[in-house]
Design a protein around this motif. Structure first.
Motif, PDB file in Angstrom:
ATOM      1  N   TYR A   8       0.827  -1.212   0.000  1.00  0.00           N
ATOM      2  CA  TYR A   8       0.000   0.000   0.000  1.00  0.00           C
ATOM      3  C   TYR A   8       0.858   1.258   0.000  1.00  0.00           C
ATOM      4  O   TYR A   8       0.504   2.256  -0.642  1.00  0.00           O
ATOM      5  CB  TYR A   8      -0.924   0.005   1.209  1.00  0.00           C
ATOM      6  CG  TYR A   8      -2.017  -1.051   1.170  1.00  0.00           C
ATOM      7  CD1 TYR A   8      -2.385  -1.669  -0.028  1.00  0.00           C
ATOM      8  CD2 TYR A   8      -2.672  -1.442   2.330  1.00  0.00           C
ATOM      9  CE1 TYR A   8      -3.374  -2.629  -0.065  1.00  0.00           C
ATOM     10  CE2 TYR A   8      -3.675  -2.400   2.308  1.00  0.00           C
ATOM     11  CZ  TYR A   8      -4.021  -2.992   1.106  1.00  0.00           C
ATOM     12  OH  TYR A   8      -5.010  -3.956   1.073  1.00  0.00           O
ATOM     13  N   VAL A  46      -1.695   3.854  -1.939  1.00  0.00           N
ATOM     14  CA  VAL A  46      -3.136   3.655  -1.772  1.00  0.00           C
ATOM     15  C   VAL A  46      -3.686   4.794  -0.925  1.00  0.00           C
ATOM     16  O   VAL A  46      -3.167   5.097   0.150  1.00  0.00           O
ATOM     17  CB  VAL A  46      -3.422   2.288  -1.131  1.00  0.00           C
ATOM     18  CG1 VAL A  46      -4.897   2.150  -0.767  1.00  0.00           C
ATOM     19  CG2 VAL A  46      -2.983   1.173  -2.069  1.00  0.00           C
ATOM     20  N   THR A  72      -8.397   5.529  -4.706  1.00  0.00           N
ATOM     21  CA  THR A  72      -8.011   4.175  -5.118  1.00  0.00           C
ATOM     22  C   THR A  72      -9.243   3.280  -5.134  1.00  0.00           C
ATOM     23  O   THR A  72     -10.049   3.298  -4.219  1.00  0.00           O
ATOM     24  CB  THR A  72      -6.975   3.585  -4.143  1.00  0.00           C
ATOM     25  OG1 THR A  72      -5.807   4.406  -4.132  1.00  0.00           O
ATOM     26  CG2 THR A  72      -6.585   2.163  -4.557  1.00  0.00           C
ATOM     27  N   ARG A  73      -9.379   2.500  -6.203  1.00  0.00           N
ATOM     28  CA  ARG A  73     -10.486   1.561  -6.335  1.00  0.00           C
ATOM     29  C   ARG A  73      -9.877   0.158  -6.354  1.00  0.00           C
ATOM     30  O   ARG A  73      -9.307  -0.260  -7.358  1.00  0.00           O
ATOM     31  CB  ARG A  73     -11.293   1.856  -7.607  1.00  0.00           C
ATOM     32  CG  ARG A  73     -11.753   3.303  -7.680  1.00  0.00           C
ATOM     33  CD  ARG A  73     -12.579   3.612  -8.926  1.00  0.00           C
ATOM     34  NE  ARG A  73     -11.967   3.174 -10.170  1.00  0.00           N
ATOM     35  CZ  ARG A  73     -10.995   3.826 -10.808  1.00  0.00           C
ATOM     36  NH1 ARG A  73     -10.486   4.935 -10.285  1.00  0.00           N
ATOM     37  NH2 ARG A  73     -10.528   3.381 -11.951  1.00  0.00           N
ATOM     38  N   LEU A  74      -9.991  -0.546  -5.250  1.00  0.00           N
ATOM     39  CA  LEU A  74      -9.236  -1.774  -5.023  1.00  0.00           C
ATOM     40  C   LEU A  74     -10.153  -2.991  -5.049  1.00  0.00           C
ATOM     41  O   LEU A  74     -11.222  -2.984  -4.434  1.00  0.00           O
ATOM     42  CB  LEU A  74      -8.501  -1.683  -3.682  1.00  0.00           C
ATOM     43  CG  LEU A  74      -7.595  -2.849  -3.274  1.00  0.00           C
ATOM     44  CD1 LEU A  74      -6.469  -2.327  -2.390  1.00  0.00           C
ATOM     45  CD2 LEU A  74      -8.348  -3.952  -2.535  1.00  0.00           C
ATOM     46  N   ALA A 114      -9.404   4.200   0.522  1.00  0.00           N
ATOM     47  CA  ALA A 114      -9.708   3.487  -0.713  1.00  0.00           C
ATOM     48  C   ALA A 114     -11.124   2.927  -0.688  1.00  0.00           C
ATOM     49  O   ALA A 114     -11.656   2.586   0.378  1.00  0.00           O
ATOM     50  CB  ALA A 114      -8.714   2.351  -0.930  1.00  0.00           C
ATOM     51  N   TYR A 142     -11.747  -0.834 -11.390  1.00  0.00           N
ATOM     52  CA  TYR A 142     -10.644  -0.942 -10.446  1.00  0.00           C
ATOM     53  C   TYR A 142      -9.332  -0.447 -11.045  1.00  0.00           C
ATOM     54  O   TYR A 142      -9.044  -0.677 -12.228  1.00  0.00           O
ATOM     55  CB  TYR A 142     -10.477  -2.398  -9.993  1.00  0.00           C
ATOM     56  CG  TYR A 142     -11.745  -2.966  -9.410  1.00  0.00           C
ATOM     57  CD1 TYR A 142     -12.230  -2.521  -8.185  1.00  0.00           C
ATOM     58  CD2 TYR A 142     -12.484  -3.932 -10.094  1.00  0.00           C
ATOM     59  CE1 TYR A 142     -13.411  -3.016  -7.656  1.00  0.00           C
ATOM     60  CE2 TYR A 142     -13.661  -4.433  -9.572  1.00  0.00           C
ATOM     61  CZ  TYR A 142     -14.124  -3.970  -8.352  1.00  0.00           C
ATOM     62  OH  TYR A 142     -15.298  -4.459  -7.834  1.00  0.00           O
ATOM     63  N   ASP A 143      -8.535   0.218 -10.201  1.00  0.00           N
ATOM     64  CA  ASP A 143      -7.181   0.590 -10.611  1.00  0.00           C
ATOM     65  C   ASP A 143      -6.116  -0.162  -9.816  1.00  0.00           C
ATOM     66  O   ASP A 143      -4.926   0.044 -10.007  1.00  0.00           O
ATOM     67  CB  ASP A 143      -6.955   2.096 -10.512  1.00  0.00           C
ATOM     68  CG  ASP A 143      -7.266   2.665  -9.134  1.00  0.00           C
ATOM     69  OD1 ASP A 143      -7.385   1.881  -8.178  1.00  0.00           O
ATOM     70  OD2 ASP A 143      -7.402   3.894  -9.023  1.00  0.00           O
ATOM     71  N   LEU A 144      -6.554  -1.056  -8.909  1.00  0.00           N
ATOM     72  CA  LEU A 144      -5.634  -1.901  -8.161  1.00  0.00           C
ATOM     73  C   LEU A 144      -6.321  -3.225  -7.846  1.00  0.00           C
ATOM     74  O   LEU A 144      -7.449  -3.235  -7.351  1.00  0.00           O
ATOM     75  CB  LEU A 144      -5.203  -1.212  -6.861  1.00  0.00           C
ATOM     76  CG  LEU A 144      -4.374  -2.030  -5.873  1.00  0.00           C
ATOM     77  CD1 LEU A 144      -3.070  -2.502  -6.521  1.00  0.00           C
ATOM     78  CD2 LEU A 144      -4.081  -1.215  -4.618  1.00  0.00           C
ATOM     79  N   ALA A 161      -3.607  -0.633 -14.712  1.00  0.00           N
ATOM     80  CA  ALA A 161      -3.861  -0.903 -13.300  1.00  0.00           C
ATOM     81  C   ALA A 161      -2.820  -1.869 -12.748  1.00  0.00           C
ATOM     82  O   ALA A 161      -2.342  -2.768 -13.446  1.00  0.00           O
ATOM     83  CB  ALA A 161      -5.265  -1.480 -13.113  1.00  0.00           C
TER      84      ALA A 161
END
Length: 299
Positions: free
Chosen positions: A44, A49, A53-55, A74, A139-141, A173
């Motif tokens: 993180y 993060v 953040t979209r996890l 997040a 999501y980007d993660l 991502a």
């Protein structure tokens, strides 16, 4: 690290049997899950993060890694297809109920809005878009913190999760994969060999195997991901006593094949013996370990 990792744990009422999945999930949540906190923190911090953040957390267990990400602001989605019991604990941890008139309700509602938990494949977690901007992927993660490189066939199972998850992530991502470090740097590896020994002659899917150097890269390659850096993190396993260590290690599922091949009593006995070299004078158990993570990117 000792005050965080080594602490007393309350025993569950009644005997714990190999099929008591609720007790096993509770042992995971109370004893074992925190052992990988240094890994979560390192990832993180490296990936920054933060709010925005979209996890998507694959194999989220009882939700500790998700909670840590949510505490950074997040928006998190957790997927736990293999253990409804762990997922139920994650719901308790991440979405606590609050009366409508209670102080802090607004904060509880805000957190609940940023948390989603599902028991199906990742595609069930979202429609593939960011609700705030339908033109963006969800999501980007993506994280897969459950370490591979210990059970035969574990990389194939991770590959199946990634096949569903990667299409939900935006181009570029980060996808984080985790694995056990080399056996010579993991004191727990010698203990885990008990699982392989007892599982004979039924060794196969679900039996222990030593970590291989390129485990994570091979999974990333099969998933069509581009490697973009890696790291190693010290994650010592610390327990209040041998009994806590046995319960914590059994909660991982790494000894299930051994229990099936022999019985729970035999596994407990040999696991206890294997832990004795790691027991300190005060009765605590301490095993230094190194875990590896790989950051890969969605093409």
């Amino acid at each position: 690290m000792t005050p965080t990792l080594v602490r007393q744990h309350l025993h569950h009422a009644g005997p714990t049997s190999p099929v008591d999945l609720s007790a096993r999930a509770r042992d995971w949540s109370e004893i074992q899950e925190r052992m990988l906190v240094p890994l979560y923190e390192a990832v993180y911090e490296r990936l920054e993060v933060a709010p925005g953040t979209r996890l998507l957390g694959l194999g989220c267990g009882s939700g500790l890694a998700l909670l840590m990400a949510a505490s950074r602001g997040a928006a998190v989605t957790g997927v736990e297809p293999s253990s409804p019991e762990r997922l139920a604990l994650a719901r308790e941890r991440l979405t606590p109920p609050a009366p409508p008139t209670a102080p802090g309700t607004r904060g509880a509602r805000a957190r609940a809005a940023r948390v989603r938990l599902v028991d199906g494949p990742p595609r069930a977690a979202a429609d593939g878009t960011d609700p705030a901007d339908p033109s963006r992927p969800a999501y980007d993660l993506v994280t897969a913190f459950e370490p591979i490189g210990c059970l035969a066939g574990d990389s194939e199972g991770l590959g199946e999760l990634l096949a569903d998850a990667v299409p939900l992530a935006e181009r570029g991502a980060a996808v984080v994969l985790a694995g056990w470090g080399p056996p010579e740097r993991c004191a727990t590896a010698a203990v885990l060999r008990v699982a392989a020994k007892l599982a004979d002659p039924t060794r196969g899917a679900g039996s222990w195997r030593p970590a291989l150097r390129d485990d994570l890269e091979e999974v990333a390659q099969r998933a069509g991901l581009a490697p973009d850096g890696s790291g190693r993190v010290a994650c010592p396993f610390g327990y209040a006593d041998v009994d806590s260590a046995v319960r914590g290690l059994l909660s991982t599922g790494l000894f299930d094949a051994a229990i099936t091949a022999t019985d729970r009593e035999q596994v407990d006995k040999e696991l206890t013996e294997a832990l004795h070299p790691h027991q300190r004078r005060d009765g605590t158990v301490w095993m230094p370990n190194v875990f590896r993570y790989l950051i890969a990117r969605v093409r």
